[in-house]
Design an enzyme around this catalytic site. Sequence first.
Site: not given
Ligand code: OXD
Ligand code: MN
Length: 580
Positions: A70, A198, A207, A227, A249, A251, A276, A365
Amino acid sequence: MTTTLKALQNWVDEVASQTLPDNIQWCDGSEVEYNFLIKQMNKSGDLEALNQSNYPNCYLHRSDPTDVARVEHLTFICTKEKEDAGPNNNWMAPMEAHNKIDQLFKGAMKGRTMYVIPYCMGPVDSPYARCGVEITDSAYVVVNMKLMTRMGAKALHRIEQEGNFVKGLHSTGDLDPEKRFIMHFPDELSIKSIGSGYGGNALLGKKCHALRIASWQARKEGWLAEHMLIVGIENPQGETHYVACAFPSACGKTNLAMLIPPKSQPGWKIWTLGDDIAWLHLDEEGQMRAINPEAGYFGVVPGTNEKTNKNAFDMIKSDTIYTNVGLTEQNDPWWEDKNIGEPIIDWQGDKFNSDLRSAAHPNSRFTVSAVNNPSYSELAEAPEGVPISAIVFGGRRKKLAPLVYEANNWKHGVLVGAGVASETTAAAIGEVGIVRRDPMAMKPFCGYNFADYWSHWLSFSEKSDKLPKIFHVNWFRQNEDGKFLWPGFGENLRVLRWIIDRCESRVSARSTSIGNIPNTKDIDTNDLDISKDVLEELLTVENKEWLQEVNSIGEYFETFGDRLPKELSNEFDKLKSALT
Ligand code: OXD
Ligand code: MN
């Protein structure tokens, strides 16, 4: 497929005359369409088939090396008033933003197909779901949206019935980072994104819609777009509690959402609702309920293995799109800590050389449908969502934050969420490992001024007396030698159990200046190689360190000026005086 909805048809025509695609394809969301696009991308080189015996229906996509995460510095919230976007967002005036980005969209789809993707965030029959349409020139986006959302004919039908939808326009453009922008127009319920393929920048349902635009809508309509993962924890008696957890993100949200209980916890089961995003509403009885607007996972690959997340590890053995991983000699995907095989090709397609770069990008990913998840909850499709017992905030902190603590009440919990800080990760472009303030894990995703967002959170205390309890966890605390004190992963169930015990008033707790901490006897350490001293260390609250933290939170809050809600300052003052 076309549409009976004039507003939608007009917008599609307008975009086509601006971007000049060779073809227009309305996506119906069928398997036939998915398989056709996969085949086409395989031919064009956008996707590479992986070893189909070991990884059936799995493909690899390699991004442009400048386009792997991002881009928060290129992401804008375009409200009329700058203050409505707040100091937490980059802001541009709507007119200026449209002019700037529309220039870039001119003729951007020449020689390409323009795909029209109607999608629904949330179960299509849920009153809490919201729809959108993404127009894109990327087939990679179409196949990812197919895995991540309910897209196609059913969503279009709902859109036609409702007559409104979020408009998302996306083009990969020429991938020039100088011409990359992700713009949000909350008043118009629209998004324009150019120059990146991306996930977080290009799959606009995720998002851009389900967090930035939805958080704005949620404030107007009295709900929350967060989130957060959503997980069901079933005890040996068959009762399930649902918990929503907001962590930044990369974590560990996906790992917690799919946790496998360790052998020492017989009879416990975990059900994944989402990994998410959570949309939270109060029902007529004042019970908070959650739906996951998504229908698939866009998870971080490195670190996923049989020990850390066996459910995910198994789930991504078929029907998965990998982005930016390495390859083994057998043409299997490879990533750091996979613990199987050796890489020969890296994520940029070069011969693997550990001096040059890692085999998989740290933010590589997997995209996979939620139905592939062995722990997917049946209730993930329930239109009314699931009742939430607890909300859990957390971050990645080497020091300071204890393993777990409980807020004194809702308003104090809002302060706990607003005070979250965490080390940055590879999910966004920029330096990794820097502690930054990330309130409610929403720093990159809140579509309006955080001060107003906290007011909105606080307002829930007037709306219900049955709100979930609020907690904070930290799986990442280290000792002086830099060793993690807590084993994490499946063992985190032990902490979730304490959280549920507190929700059910089954155990008491120690009151401290920051909130309620477990009595060590109430955290089950059976079969864990953890001494009582280490557990004490994990649960230590050092008032002196916390005072420094509180001063840093205070400085951060000051950047919101008079807009900071009085009730939050009151909670802050209470905390500060408890520490001094
Ligand atoms: C993030 C995702 O960047 O979920 O938070 O991809
Ligand atoms: Mn996320």
